[in-house]
Design a protein around this motif. Structure first.
Motif, PDB file in Angstrom:
ATOM      1  N   ILE A 116       0.834  -1.196   0.000  1.00 14.44           N
ATOM      2  CA  ILE A 116       0.000   0.000   0.000  1.00 14.44           C
ATOM      3  C   ILE A 116       0.866   1.242   0.000  1.00 14.44           C
ATOM      4  CG2 ILE A 116      -1.594   1.354   1.408  1.00 14.44           C
ATOM      5  CD1 ILE A 116      -2.857  -1.346   2.249  1.00 14.44           C
ATOM      6  N   SER A 117       1.884   1.276   0.860  1.00 11.14           N
ATOM      7  CA  SER A 117       2.714   2.475   0.933  1.00 11.14           C
ATOM      8  C   SER A 117       3.514   2.677  -0.354  1.00 11.14           C
ATOM      9  CB  SER A 117       3.650   2.417   2.137  1.00 11.14           C
ATOM     10  OG  SER A 117       4.559   1.360   1.999  1.00 11.14           O
ATOM     11  N   LEU A 118       3.952   1.619  -1.015  1.00 12.82           N
ATOM     12  CA  LEU A 118       4.691   1.756  -2.261  1.00 12.82           C
ATOM     13  C   LEU A 118       3.792   2.220  -3.397  1.00 12.82           C
ATOM     14  CD1 LEU A 118       7.033  -1.358  -2.212  1.00 12.82           C
ATOM     15  CD2 LEU A 118       7.653   1.022  -1.843  1.00 12.82           C
ATOM     16  N   GLU A 119       2.525   1.765  -3.395  1.00 10.23           N
ATOM     17  CA  GLU A 119       1.605   2.176  -4.446  1.00 10.23           C
ATOM     18  C   GLU A 119       1.294   3.661  -4.339  1.00 10.23           C
ATOM     19  OE1 GLU A 119      -1.793  -0.337  -4.030  1.00 10.23           O
ATOM     20  OE2 GLU A 119      -0.738  -2.086  -4.774  1.00 10.23           O
ATOM     21  N   ASN A 120       1.190   4.168  -3.125  1.00  8.84           N
ATOM     22  CA  ASN A 120       0.824   5.570  -2.927  1.00  8.84           C
ATOM     23  C   ASN A 120       1.993   6.525  -3.102  1.00  8.84           C
ATOM     24  OD1 ASN A 120      -1.807   4.840  -2.416  1.00  8.84           O
ATOM     25  ND2 ASN A 120      -1.495   4.672  -0.222  1.00  8.84           N
ATOM     26  N   MET A 121       3.199   6.000  -3.080  1.00 10.12           N
ATOM     27  CA  MET A 121       4.364   6.869  -3.215  1.00 10.12           C
ATOM     28  C   MET A 121       4.634   7.161  -4.685  1.00 10.12           C
ATOM     29  SD  MET A 121       7.185   5.521  -0.506  1.00 10.12           S
ATOM     30  CE  MET A 121       8.440   6.397  -1.350  1.00 10.12           C
ATOM     31  N   GLU A 122       4.899   8.421  -4.982  1.00 14.25           N
ATOM     32  CA  GLU A 122       5.305   8.783  -6.330  1.00 14.25           C
ATOM     33  C   GLU A 122       6.818   8.754  -6.384  1.00 14.25           C
ATOM     34  OE1 GLU A 122       3.605  12.408  -7.706  1.00 14.25           O
ATOM     35  OE2 GLU A 122       1.668  11.931  -6.822  1.00 14.25           O
ATOM     36  N   PRO A 123       7.392   8.360  -7.520  1.00 13.61           N
ATOM     37  CA  PRO A 123       8.855   8.355  -7.601  1.00 13.61           C
ATOM     38  C   PRO A 123       9.389   9.773  -7.437  1.00 13.61           C
ATOM     39  CG  PRO A 123       7.859   7.878  -9.732  1.00 13.61           C
ATOM     40  CD  PRO A 123       6.756   7.939  -8.737  1.00 13.61           C
ATOM     41  N   ILE A 124      10.535   9.869  -6.770  1.00  7.61           N
ATOM     42  CA  ILE A 124      11.150  11.172  -6.556  1.00  7.61           C
ATOM     43  C   ILE A 124      11.843  11.592  -7.837  1.00  7.61           C
ATOM     44  CG2 ILE A 124      12.903  12.423  -5.253  1.00  7.61           C
ATOM     45  CD1 ILE A 124      12.325  10.553  -2.918  1.00  7.61           C
ATOM     46  N   GLU A 125      11.483  12.749  -8.337  1.00  9.28           N
ATOM     47  CA  GLU A 125      12.071  13.274  -9.568  1.00  9.28           C
ATOM     48  C   GLU A 125      13.066  14.365  -9.203  1.00  9.28           C
ATOM     49  OE1 GLU A 125      12.817  13.434 -13.536  1.00  9.28           O
ATOM     50  OE2 GLU A 125      11.421  12.042 -12.603  1.00  9.28           O
TER      51      GLU A 125
ATOM     52  N   LYS B  24      17.259  17.704 -13.283  1.00  2.00           N
ATOM     53  CA  LYS B  24      17.633  16.732 -14.307  1.00  2.00           C
ATOM     54  C   LYS B  24      17.398  17.243 -15.728  1.00  2.00           C
ATOM     55  CE  LYS B  24      16.713  12.076 -15.873  1.00  2.00           C
ATOM     56  NZ  LYS B  24      15.959  10.854 -15.717  1.00  2.00           N
ATOM     57  N   ASP B  25      16.183  17.665 -16.032  1.00  3.07           N
ATOM     58  CA  ASP B  25      15.872  18.102 -17.401  1.00  3.07           C
ATOM     59  C   ASP B  25      16.729  19.289 -17.809  1.00  3.07           C
ATOM     60  OD1 ASP B  25      13.986  16.129 -17.784  1.00  3.07           O
ATOM     61  OD2 ASP B  25      12.314  17.375 -17.117  1.00  3.07           O
TER      62      ASP B  25
ATOM     63  N   PHE C 258      21.118  10.934 -11.547  1.00  2.00           N
ATOM     64  CA  PHE C 258      20.403  11.872 -10.690  1.00  2.00           C
ATOM     65  C   PHE C 258      19.715  11.086  -9.595  1.00  2.00           C
ATOM     66  CE2 PHE C 258      20.856  14.189 -14.636  1.00  2.00           C
ATOM     67  CZ  PHE C 258      21.293  15.418 -14.167  1.00  2.00           C
ATOM     68  N   ILE C 259      19.955  11.474  -8.365  1.00  2.00           N
ATOM     69  CA  ILE C 259      19.371  10.789  -7.218  1.00  2.00           C
ATOM     70  C   ILE C 259      18.697  11.826  -6.329  1.00  2.00           C
ATOM     71  CG2 ILE C 259      20.914   8.798  -7.194  1.00  2.00           C
ATOM     72  CD1 ILE C 259      22.664  10.223  -5.207  1.00  2.00           C
ATOM     73  N   ASP C 260      17.676  11.420  -5.660  1.00  2.00           N
ATOM     74  CA  ASP C 260      16.955  12.310  -4.758  1.00  2.00           C
ATOM     75  C   ASP C 260      16.439  13.520  -5.534  1.00  2.00           C
ATOM     76  OD1 ASP C 260      15.856  12.987  -2.364  1.00  2.00           O
ATOM     77  OD2 ASP C 260      17.728  13.397  -1.339  1.00  2.00           O
ATOM     78  N   GLN C 261      15.896  14.501  -4.865  1.00  2.00           N
ATOM     79  CA  GLN C 261      15.357  15.677  -5.546  1.00  2.00           C
ATOM     80  C   GLN C 261      16.439  16.620  -6.022  1.00  2.00           C
ATOM     81  OE1 GLN C 261      12.568  17.575  -2.935  1.00  2.00           O
ATOM     82  NE2 GLN C 261      10.856  16.580  -3.945  1.00  2.00           N
ATOM     83  N   ASN C 262      17.570  16.631  -5.333  1.00  3.40           N
ATOM     84  CA  ASN C 262      18.578  17.643  -5.649  1.00  3.40           C
ATOM     85  C   ASN C 262      20.006  17.111  -5.545  1.00  3.40           C
ATOM     86  OD1 ASN C 262      18.584  17.324  -2.893  1.00  3.40           O
ATOM     87  ND2 ASN C 262      18.917  19.476  -2.457  1.00  3.40           N
ATOM     88  N   LYS C 263      20.223  15.882  -5.982  1.00  2.00           N
ATOM     89  CA  LYS C 263      21.566  15.310  -5.914  1.00  2.00           C
ATOM     90  C   LYS C 263      21.915  14.621  -7.218  1.00  2.00           C
ATOM     91  CE  LYS C 263      21.469  14.650  -0.967  1.00  2.00           C
ATOM     92  NZ  LYS C 263      21.303  13.698   0.110  1.00  2.00           N
TER      93      LYS C 263
END
Length: 166
Positions: free
Chosen positions: A37-46, A50-51, A118-123
């Motif tokens: 359930i928790s994995l389904e509700n989580m959106e991947p961190i972008e 990156k772009d 690219f990892i995490d939101q800002n790394k």
């Protein structure tokens, strides 16, 4: 009497073990359901940079990855022009190159080829595969198996700052 006593202990042990097993199995199933359930509700961190970084060439204050002890790099968007200095590009979603360029050919040119992620939101994580020397250099090329170096990405005005994570 010994036979009855031994049978009683065996039945009691089997009963206790079956209760423990079913209790463990029930908790494991509930944990697995909660995990799904928790994995389904989580959106991947972008990664928010990156772009922007992958869609351009960047003027850098130093060649990215040449000195593994460098703590910070400043990147500014490159606009096609005659230019002498360091350029970095994050191409094909996996590789990056950072190089010294000059309009004349009478110089020492250094090019870094490596991988980025690219990892995490800002790394961003980089690793250097090779250092290529050309032009007036009389040095052999280097092939490195460097460890990943992680940088925190930030933005100040029109510049992107890569700061080595300690």
């Amino acid at each position: 009497m010994t036979h009855k006593y031994l049978r009683f202990i065996t039945v009691t042990l089997v009963f206790i073990l079956s209760i423990l097993f079913s209790s463990y199995h029930k908790k494991a199933s509930q944990s697995k359901i909660a995990e799904n359930i928790s994995l389904e509700n989580m959106e991947p961190i972008e990664n928010m940079f990156k772009d922007e970084l992958e869609n351009g060439t960047w003027i850098t204050n130093k060649i990215l990855g040449l000195d593994p002890n460098s703590k910070q790099y400043v990147l500014t968007k490159f606009i096609e022009q005659k230019f002498a200095g360091n350029l970095t590009s994050f191409s094909n979603k996996l590789n990056f190159s950072s190089r010294y360029v000059a309009p004349c050919g009478n110089d020492n040119f250094t090019t870094i080829i490596g991988k980025h992620n690219f990892i995490d939101q800002n790394k961003i994580s980089i690793s250097v595969d090779s250092v290529i020397y050309s032009g007036a250099w009389k040095r052999p090329n280097e092939f490195r198996e460097s460890e990943n170096i992680i940088f925190v990405i930030s933005k100040i005005s029109d510049s992107i700052i890569l700061t080595k994570q300690i």
